[in-house]
Design an enzyme around this catalytic site. Sequence first.
Site, short mmCIF file in Angstrom:
data_model
loop_
_atom_site.label_atom_id
_atom_site.label_comp_id
_atom_site.label_asym_id
_atom_site.label_seq_id
_atom_site.Cartn_x
_atom_site.Cartn_y
_atom_site.Cartn_z
N SER A 1 5.52 -9.38 70.41
CA SER A 1 6.63 -9.12 69.49
C SER A 1 7.75 -8.43 70.26
O SER A 1 7.53 -7.85 71.31
CB SER A 1 6.16 -8.24 68.32
OG SER A 1 5.80 -6.98 68.78
N ASP B 1 5.26 -7.28 64.26
CA ASP B 1 4.80 -6.22 65.14
C ASP B 1 3.32 -5.92 64.96
O ASP B 1 2.62 -5.62 65.92
CB ASP B 1 5.60 -4.93 64.91
CG ASP B 1 7.06 -5.08 65.31
OD1 ASP B 1 7.32 -5.67 66.37
OD2 ASP B 1 7.93 -4.63 64.55
#
Length: 135
Positions: free
Chosen positions: A29, A39
């Site tokens: 990410s 994330d």
Amino acid sequence: MVKKGSKEERDLVRILWDEKFAAMRAPASGGATKKPLPDVLAGNGEKYLAIEVKTTTKDRIYIDSPKIEGLCEFSSIFGAIPYVGIKFKYKKWRFLSPEDLFKTKNGNYRLDLDLALEKGLEINELLGKDKQVKF
């Protein structure tokens, strides 16, 4: 160099594990790939979460629209519920659905403390728990 927010991402992953949700930080990410990745990913076999993590010392943060669009795209394909997890300094985590974010006139998103407190879920609400989650 440590990416800003990685401490909060690790903290959130720990909290999720403590609450019996398998959780991990997405290793790519933040721009290491062109594919949209959240994330944090978490699930307990019944509920799956894709979380874009934001942290700030201010009362407001702006999020580029491709981040939110990517979160929603990934979540749709994966079968997860998309959330933006925000950690304001000295405040508890809050989690907002992308549709609850304020869209700016240039097409990006704004998230401020008042909106997070008004519409954001606390972690126990996010996880569907009756009891207060300990940090």
